[in-house]
Design a protein around this motif. Structure first.
Motif, PDB file in Angstrom:
ATOM      1  N   GLY A 249       0.781  -1.219   0.000  1.00  0.00           N
ATOM      2  CA  GLY A 249       0.000   0.000   0.000  1.00  0.00           C
ATOM      3  C   GLY A 249       0.814   1.271   0.000  1.00  0.00           C
ATOM      4  O   GLY A 249       0.263   2.352   0.255  1.00  0.00           O
ATOM      5  N   ARG A 250       2.107   1.202  -0.287  1.00  0.00           N
ATOM      6  CA  ARG A 250       2.905   2.417  -0.391  1.00  0.00           C
ATOM      7  C   ARG A 250       2.602   3.169  -1.681  1.00  0.00           C
ATOM      8  O   ARG A 250       2.735   4.381  -1.741  1.00  0.00           O
ATOM      9  N   ILE A 251       2.231   2.435  -2.715  1.00  0.00           N
ATOM     10  CA  ILE A 251       1.768   3.026  -3.965  1.00  0.00           C
ATOM     11  C   ILE A 251       0.275   2.754  -4.091  1.00  0.00           C
ATOM     12  O   ILE A 251      -0.163   1.608  -3.941  1.00  0.00           O
ATOM     13  N   VAL A 252      -0.495   3.790  -4.329  1.00  0.00           N
ATOM     14  CA  VAL A 252      -1.941   3.659  -4.457  1.00  0.00           C
ATOM     15  C   VAL A 252      -2.359   4.157  -5.832  1.00  0.00           C
ATOM     16  O   VAL A 252      -1.740   5.055  -6.411  1.00  0.00           O
ATOM     17  N   TYR A 253      -3.406   3.560  -6.355  1.00  0.00           N
ATOM     18  CA  TYR A 253      -3.974   3.971  -7.634  1.00  0.00           C
ATOM     19  C   TYR A 253      -5.387   3.417  -7.707  1.00  0.00           C
ATOM     20  O   TYR A 253      -5.770   2.513  -6.943  1.00  0.00           O
ATOM     21  N   THR A 254      -6.174   3.973  -8.607  1.00  0.00           N
ATOM     22  CA  THR A 254      -7.542   3.499  -8.814  1.00  0.00           C
ATOM     23  C   THR A 254      -7.535   2.467  -9.927  1.00  0.00           C
ATOM     24  O   THR A 254      -7.166   2.778 -11.066  1.00  0.00           O
ATOM     25  N   PRO A 255      -7.895   1.229  -9.645  1.00  0.00           N
ATOM     26  CA  PRO A 255      -7.835   0.193 -10.678  1.00  0.00           C
ATOM     27  C   PRO A 255      -9.002   0.305 -11.650  1.00  0.00           C
ATOM     28  O   PRO A 255     -10.034   0.921 -11.366  1.00  0.00           O
ATOM     29  N   THR A 256      -8.833  -0.301 -12.787  1.00  0.00           N
ATOM     30  CA  THR A 256      -9.906  -0.452 -13.761  1.00  0.00           C
ATOM     31  C   THR A 256     -10.397  -1.891 -13.724  1.00  0.00           C
ATOM     32  O   THR A 256      -9.646  -2.808 -13.376  1.00  0.00           O
ATOM     33  N   ALA A 257     -11.657  -2.085 -14.071  1.00  0.00           N
ATOM     34  CA  ALA A 257     -12.258  -3.409 -13.989  1.00  0.00           C
ATOM     35  C   ALA A 257     -13.073  -3.683 -15.233  1.00  0.00           C
ATOM     36  O   ALA A 257     -13.548  -2.757 -15.919  1.00  0.00           O
ATOM     37  N   PHE A 258     -13.253  -4.960 -15.522  1.00  0.00           N
ATOM     38  CA  PHE A 258     -14.093  -5.354 -16.658  1.00  0.00           C
ATOM     39  C   PHE A 258     -15.564  -5.098 -16.353  1.00  0.00           C
ATOM     40  O   PHE A 258     -16.301  -4.535 -17.166  1.00  0.00           O
ATOM     41  N   LEU A 259     -16.014  -5.487 -15.141  1.00  0.00           N
ATOM     42  CA  LEU A 259     -17.414  -5.324 -14.761  1.00  0.00           C
ATOM     43  C   LEU A 259     -17.505  -5.223 -13.254  1.00  0.00           C
ATOM     44  O   LEU A 259     -17.005  -6.088 -12.530  1.00  0.00           O
ATOM     45  N   ASP A 260     -18.151  -4.159 -12.752  1.00  0.00           N
ATOM     46  CA  ASP A 260     -18.404  -3.967 -11.331  1.00  0.00           C
ATOM     47  C   ASP A 260     -19.884  -4.184 -11.061  1.00  0.00           C
ATOM     48  O   ASP A 260     -20.745  -3.653 -11.772  1.00  0.00           O
ATOM     49  N   ILE A 261     -20.179  -4.951 -10.018  1.00  0.00           N
ATOM     50  CA  ILE A 261     -21.580  -5.167  -9.655  1.00  0.00           C
ATOM     51  C   ILE A 261     -22.182  -3.880  -9.099  1.00  0.00           C
ATOM     52  O   ILE A 261     -23.299  -3.500  -9.442  1.00  0.00           O
ATOM     53  N   ILE A 262     -21.445  -3.205  -8.202  1.00  0.00           N
ATOM     54  CA  ILE A 262     -21.864  -1.907  -7.674  1.00  0.00           C
ATOM     55  C   ILE A 262     -20.782  -0.902  -8.055  1.00  0.00           C
ATOM     56  O   ILE A 262     -19.836  -0.664  -7.295  1.00  0.00           O
TER      57      ILE A 262
END
Length: 688
Positions: A249-262
């Motif tokens: 967790g020293r490097i943080v980023y917002t991941p991308t996803a194929f499909l999110d339920i919420i």
């Protein structure tokens, strides 16, 4: 200007560690130390944003949704440029070891690295791995170019690894770590900045992606490396540096996803360093840190295992016990979490997890149990309730080993066991298919035997049991009953089947499993680091559903999903994070207290050869009573600066002597009239 009378070997043929630009031993030690000291990149006086992130790529702290800083890179053109270069470079098949040889490195690999290296383009490594995937795909249907395409795929991986290493060597400290992180986890799209006509022809490619503010359909280099199983690339020190920083967790980023339920994509954080001392106490984003996520998943599974044991020890098929009700609800939430994990990055990435086959098997067993149990309860059928609990009982061989997989994910036995189970299943299915002919032959021979009553003839299931016992050498009933099928052909078929099944098949099976284990054990480090990269990549979740612990994720699915269609993204985000902070408040407080003390260590003030290990309470150190205590004590204190200065001075002197001596040997080897054969003298220098 006078010229040297000696003939010099061209620079590209000299030994790399004897060049004038080569680093001394002390420099190499400092480089190793710099890779290990990434834990000390932040000091107490660092100025971080209110969310704890140190942004250095132009995204302001008040910017809610950070746009892609690399959206202008010509990814589409780079992909096809690399493909043209690789196709022109490789026409013959080579192994990975041959590509690593000095000659191939000088003629092919290093020129490719020099040609493709660009300090301002972080997508080159991604494009190389995309080309590797394409060459691996082409080898499956272009058989006449199969080995050549495999060589091209390996070349792309090798060049990507060397380029990432060069990025790591060119920049150190915080800028270097952030650069490597952008190379590995920044998302890219294969058609990025492609010509308009290409977009029109490939509009169907992005129809299935959710809207993510411009990040939909984008993959990271780390994900492509996992899908293509680039274990050589993932085992590199530069790649593992980023994987370790993301895992902790020293490097943080917002991941991308194929499909999110919420889906909750109201905010998008850039790739940045995280300082927990400047962040809020209840930071819900720390729940998707891979290390934290892994610990939480282990605890969740232990709760599931405990409820499963209580449910089976107090089983009652006539009614629902409280233990079974708690297990059914909690397991439903756990299955929902597993289903969301499959949708997060796709089936291919999820199945690369070490224990994914166990999870999928339990999901199937629980689904059958749940449907039969609910149906039996609805219609009042007690027999179906008993069958449902019997089906649930067979989950025990799945759940208990799964806990061992969680606690020891880097154990070579478990890593090889996963691969060997796949080979065993494949070979067993082929054997059952082939040996089905023996079953039909025996059945038809028994039907044609007039001496035996047709009604007394054994059914196919009984014959299959006899064949299975012969297969594993458990019983010889099938051989004893062979004459009842046919006086001559029956025993002949059984004996042939016994030789093929019990002798040939088992010998082949043992050979295949031994070969699989030896391959994995021979490259154990790469296998372990590959599984570590998979665990890290899967741990960074974007779906809001993962912030809710089972069985609260079921309630979140029921109540939050309808709100998604009736509220604005801003208000949905506020409601979501409020509920997450309330439900996970104890966990978030523990995470914050722990990370503020241990995530970033204070700067080391000791000498270059390592930190002092002398304990303040040295008299409690029982190792001093050992006969070999001096061997340990010599490393417990740092040497004085005078010793370090003398070591560095001698290292530089030895390097100069070695380089001069090698130059002299080269000059003598190139001069005419020397009595020693040239190849022999050079081989002695290489070995010396």
């Amino acid at each position: 200007m006078s010229q040297s009378p000696h003939i010099r070997i061209p620079d590209h043929l000299t030994r790399p560690h004897l060049n004038s630009s080569h680093r001394s031993l002390s420099d190499a030690l400092r480089a190793v130390r710099s890779r290990e000291e990434q834990e000390t990149l932040l000091d107490d006086d660092e100025v971080a944003d209110p969310d704890g992130c140190l942004r250095e790529n132009g995204c302001g702290p008040r910017e809610v949704f950070c746009q892609d800083p690399w959206r202008d890179l010509p990814v589409y053109m780079t992909i096809h440029r690399i493909r043209r270069i690789v196709l022109a470079s490789i026409d013959d098949p080579y192994t990975v070891d041959q590509l690593k040889e000095p000659r191939m490195n000088i003629l092919i690999v290093k020129p490719l690295v020099d040609r493709l290296y660009d300090e301002d383009d972080v997508s080159v490594v991604y494009c190389l791995l995309v080309n590797r995937m394409q060459f691996l795909r082409e080898q499956s249907f272009q058989h006449h170019h199969q080995t050549v395409n495999l060589t091209r795929a390996n070349l792309c991986e090798l060049v990507a690894m060397k380029m990432l290493r060069r990025y790591d060597e060119d920049r150190s400290g915080r800028p270097g770590l952030l650069l490597l992180a952008n190379i590995l986890v920044a998302p890219f799209q294969p058609f990025q900045n492609a010509p308009p006509e290409v977009y029109r022809e490939n509009r169907h490619a992005a129809w299935s992606y959710q809207y993510q503010g411009g990040y939909e359909g984008k993959l990271t280099a780390l994900e492509v490396a996992i899908i293509s199983e680039s274990k050589l690339f993932l085992s590199g020190s530069a790649c593992q540096k980023v994987v370790d920083a993301v895992y902790h967790g020293r490097i943080v980023y917002t991941p991308t996803a194929f499909l999110d339920i919420i889906p909750d994509h109201y905010k998008h954080k850039p790739i940045s360093l995280y300082d927990p001392r400047k962040a809020p106490l209840l930071n819900q984003y720390r729940l998707i840190v891979p290390r934290t996520r892994n610990i939480i998943e282990v605890v969740q599974f232990m709760i599931l295992l405990g409820l499963f044991c209580l449910c089976m020890m107090h089983r009652d098929h006539t009614t629902f016990t409280s233990y079974e009700a708690w297990f059914m609800v909690y397991a439903a939430g756990w299955v929902l979490d597993e289903f969301a994990s499959m949708l997060e990055h796709g089936w291919h990435v999820h199945t690369q997890n070490l224990w994914s086959f166990l999870d999928i098997t339990f999901v199937v067993i629980y689904s059958f149990y749940f449907v039969i149990r609910i149906h039996g309860w609805a219609v009042g059928n007690i027999g179906e309730g008993r069958q449902a609990l019997d089906i649930l009982a067979i989950a025990a061989p799945i759940l208990f080993p799964r806990l061992a997989f969680n606690l020891m994910p880097e154990n070579m036995l478990f890593i090889s066991l996963r691969a060997m189970l796949a080979d065993f299943t494949t070979l067993s299915l082929i054997a059952v298919w082939c040996f089905g002919g023996f079953l039909l032959a025996l059945k038809w021979l028994r039907m044609g035997n007039s001496k035996v009553d047709f009604e007394e003839s054994p059914d196919p299931i009984t014959i299959s049991k006899w064949m299975l016992w012969i297969w594993f050498g458990l019983d010889g009933t099938g051989i004893q009953e062979a004459p009842t099928f046919h006086t001559t052909l029956g025993p002949a078929l059984m004996v042939v089947y016994a030789f093929l099944g019990n002798t040939l098949f088992l010998t082949v099976l043992v050979s295949i499993l031994s070969n699989t284990f030896s391959k994995i054990a021979a490259d154990a480090t790469a296998e372990i680091q590959f599984r570590r990269a998979v665990l890290t990549f899967e741990g960074v979740k974007s779906d809001a559903l993962f912030a809710y612990r089972p069985p609260f994720n079921i309630l979140a699915l029921v109540f939050l999903l309808p709100l998604k269609f009736g509220l604005s993204p801003r208000w949905f985000h506020k409601i979501n994070i409020t509920l997450v902070r309330i439900l996970n408040a104890p966990i978030l407080i523990l995470i914050a207290l722990y990370e503020r003390r241990s995530l970033w260590k204070p700067g080391r003030k000791q000498n270059a050869l390592g930190p002092s290990k002398r304990s303040k309470w040295w008299f409690w150190n029982w190792t001093r009573f050992s006969v070999h205590a001096d061997i340990q004590s010599v490393f417990e204190s740092d040497p004085p600066q005078s010793v370090i200065d003398k070591i560095e001075e001698e290292d530089e002197l030895e390097d100069a002597i070695l380089e001069n001596s090698f130059a002299g040997v080269r000059d003598r080897s190139m001069s005419p009239g020397s009595g020693v054969p040239r190849r022999r003298r050079f081989s002695s220098v290489w070995q010396g």
